[in-house]
Design an enzyme around this catalytic site. Structure first.
Site, PDB file in Angstrom:
ATOM      1  N   TYR A 133      22.594  27.869  29.645  1.00  0.00           N
ATOM      2  CA  TYR A 133      21.261  27.950  30.248  1.00  0.00           C
ATOM      3  C   TYR A 133      20.293  28.701  29.331  1.00  0.00           C
ATOM      4  O   TYR A 133      20.658  29.769  28.799  1.00  0.00           O
ATOM      5  CB  TYR A 133      21.327  28.726  31.558  1.00  0.00           C
ATOM      6  CG  TYR A 133      21.885  27.956  32.722  1.00  0.00           C
ATOM      7  CD1 TYR A 133      21.052  27.307  33.623  1.00  0.00           C
ATOM      8  CD2 TYR A 133      23.258  27.887  32.933  1.00  0.00           C
ATOM      9  CE1 TYR A 133      21.569  26.608  34.704  1.00  0.00           C
ATOM     10  CE2 TYR A 133      23.783  27.194  34.012  1.00  0.00           C
ATOM     11  CZ  TYR A 133      22.931  26.558  34.892  1.00  0.00           C
ATOM     12  OH  TYR A 133      23.440  25.865  35.960  1.00  0.00           O
ATOM     13  N   TYR A 167      30.240  23.420  33.344  1.00  0.00           N
ATOM     14  CA  TYR A 167      29.802  24.785  33.136  1.00  0.00           C
ATOM     15  C   TYR A 167      30.955  25.746  33.396  1.00  0.00           C
ATOM     16  O   TYR A 167      31.623  25.662  34.417  1.00  0.00           O
ATOM     17  CB  TYR A 167      28.631  25.074  34.087  1.00  0.00           C
ATOM     18  CG  TYR A 167      28.201  26.490  34.022  1.00  0.00           C
ATOM     19  CD1 TYR A 167      27.426  26.934  32.964  1.00  0.00           C
ATOM     20  CD2 TYR A 167      28.618  27.409  34.972  1.00  0.00           C
ATOM     21  CE1 TYR A 167      27.064  28.259  32.869  1.00  0.00           C
ATOM     22  CE2 TYR A 167      28.257  28.732  34.885  1.00  0.00           C
ATOM     23  CZ  TYR A 167      27.486  29.149  33.825  1.00  0.00           C
ATOM     24  OH  TYR A 167      27.136  30.455  33.729  1.00  0.00           O
ATOM     25  N   ARG A 188      32.533  25.193  36.956  1.00  0.00           N
ATOM     26  CA  ARG A 188      31.747  24.550  37.995  1.00  0.00           C
ATOM     27  C   ARG A 188      31.562  23.091  37.581  1.00  0.00           C
ATOM     28  O   ARG A 188      31.478  22.802  36.387  1.00  0.00           O
ATOM     29  CB  ARG A 188      30.335  25.187  38.091  1.00  0.00           C
ATOM     30  CG  ARG A 188      30.326  26.658  38.477  1.00  0.00           C
ATOM     31  CD  ARG A 188      29.062  26.957  39.276  1.00  0.00           C
ATOM     32  NE  ARG A 188      29.108  26.191  40.503  1.00  0.00           N
ATOM     33  CZ  ARG A 188      28.062  25.598  41.063  1.00  0.00           C
ATOM     34  NH1 ARG A 188      26.861  25.700  40.536  1.00  0.00           N
ATOM     35  NH2 ARG A 188      28.204  24.912  42.178  1.00  0.00           N
ATOM     36  N   HIS A 191      25.890  20.152  37.184  1.00  0.00           N
ATOM     37  CA  HIS A 191      24.924  20.157  38.283  1.00  0.00           C
ATOM     38  C   HIS A 191      23.510  20.353  37.780  1.00  0.00           C
ATOM     39  O   HIS A 191      23.297  20.876  36.687  1.00  0.00           O
ATOM     40  CB  HIS A 191      25.279  21.259  39.299  1.00  0.00           C
ATOM     41  CG  HIS A 191      25.353  22.628  38.689  1.00  0.00           C
ATOM     42  ND1 HIS A 191      26.476  23.075  38.009  1.00  0.00           N
ATOM     43  CD2 HIS A 191      24.459  23.644  38.637  1.00  0.00           C
ATOM     44  CE1 HIS A 191      26.267  24.296  37.571  1.00  0.00           C
ATOM     45  NE2 HIS A 191      25.037  24.679  37.934  1.00  0.00           N
TER      46      HIS A 191
HETATM   47  C1  MBD Z   1      25.743  28.862  37.712  1.00  0.00           C
HETATM   48  O1  MBD Z   1      25.173  28.005  36.855  1.00  0.00           O
HETATM   49  C2  MBD Z   1      25.623  28.582  39.021  1.00  0.00           C
HETATM   50  O2  MBD Z   1      24.962  27.479  39.345  1.00  0.00           O
HETATM   51  C3  MBD Z   1      26.195  29.414  39.958  1.00  0.00           C
HETATM   52  C4  MBD Z   1      26.086  29.086  41.381  1.00  0.00           C
HETATM   53  C5  MBD Z   1      26.877  30.539  39.574  1.00  0.00           C
HETATM   54  C6  MBD Z   1      26.996  30.827  38.249  1.00  0.00           C
HETATM   55  C7  MBD Z   1      26.425  30.011  37.327  1.00  0.00           C
HETATM   56 FE    FE Z   2      24.110  26.526  37.599  1.00  0.00          FE
END
Ligand code: MBD
Ligand code: FE
Length: 256
Positions: A133, A167, A188, A191
């Site tokens: 990010y 991620y 994750r 998204h």
């Molecule tokens: C992320 O990118 C995220 O979307 C969440 C919920 C927690 C940590 C990193």
């Molecule tokens: Fe995120």
């Protein structure tokens, strides 16, 4: 100034805390280990990360038990206010040779009765193709893959971006230590983050996910909701004069 909410929540917490201590027979060493780990978490700047990964989803599910329309999910620790306004249809700010596959993401925004919501403000942010990010990775320009746009008179939007990568939350600090304790991977599913603010009605904090992602069932942050999964459709690049293939994804959003 006295704050009754603080008093009530603190008293409730003490009751639950005592129950856990006797249920799991915790001793003073366990207590000190907790304090030490929390201290590390704070020093590493990981309190927002830890809270959003392990608790935000549960807080939201309790707060919005039976919402109509598109389900809310985690805001997460990487939202930045006041990012550049882009046109609709438009392009999310990105590097000249932004890595990853081109994605045209579109959607309609309606109220729960099906009326289009024109001029709804949409904040969008995402990881790049490598799962990083902007503002939270050193080599990425500020505002990369972050922007604000407004739905048109039909409540419609389309934005060109890139397909986000899977991620991994940072796994080398106290949050990573906790993951090892609970024996969970740090991933994750890919998204996009979205924050909708209609002219009238409730704001919606949500994310979208993609069918077939290997981490949909197993998200470390448990942020996936059924109404938020969409399809990545692959297209031949020649159709849009692009050198490589590109993807489209679409979702219809319903706001309360
Ligand atoms: C992320 O990118 C995220 O979307 C969440 C919920 C927690 C940590 C990193
Ligand atoms: Fe995120």
């Amino acid at each position: 100034m006295k704050n009754q909410k603080v008093i009530d929540v603190y008293n409730g917490l003490v009751i639950k805390f005592k129950e856990l201590i006797s249920e799991y027979e915790l001793d003073h060493d366990d207590y000190q280990a907790l304090v030490n780990w929390m201290d590390q978490l704070g020093r590493a700047g990981e309190i927002p990360l830890f809270m959003d990964v392990f608790l935000e989803t549960h807080a939201l599910q309790e707060m919005y038990k039976s919402v109509k329309g598109t389900e809310p999910t985690i805001l997460g620790p990487y939202y930045i206010e006041k990012t550049p306004v882009v046109q609709n249809p438009g392009i999310l700010p990105q590097r000249e040779n932004e890595p990853g596959d081109v994605l045209y993401f579109s959607g309609s925004v309606k109220d729960v009765d099906g009326n289009p919501l024109a001029n709804t403000k949409i904040d969008m942010w995402q990881a790049d193709a490598n799962g990083e990010y902007s503002y939270f990775a050193e080599d990425i320009p500020d505002d990369n893959l972050r922007g604000v746009f407004y739905t048109d008179e039909n409540g419609y939007f389309e934005v060109r971006t890139v397909v986000p990568g899977n991620y991994s939350i940072p796994a080398d600090g106290p949050t990573g230590q906790f993951l090892k304790w609970i024996d969970h991977h740090p991933y994750r599913p890919a998204h996009l983050h979205l924050l909708f603010q209609p002219e009238k009605g409730d704001k919606l904090v949500t994310q979208i996910y993609f069918e077939g992602d290997q981490y949909l069932e197993d998200d470390v942050a448990q942020g996936v909701r059924g109404t938020l999964i969409t399809k990545l459709d692959k297209h031949a690049g020649a159709e849009k004069g692009l050198k490589s293939n590109y993807y489209t994804a679409h979702l219809d959003f319903e706001l309360r």
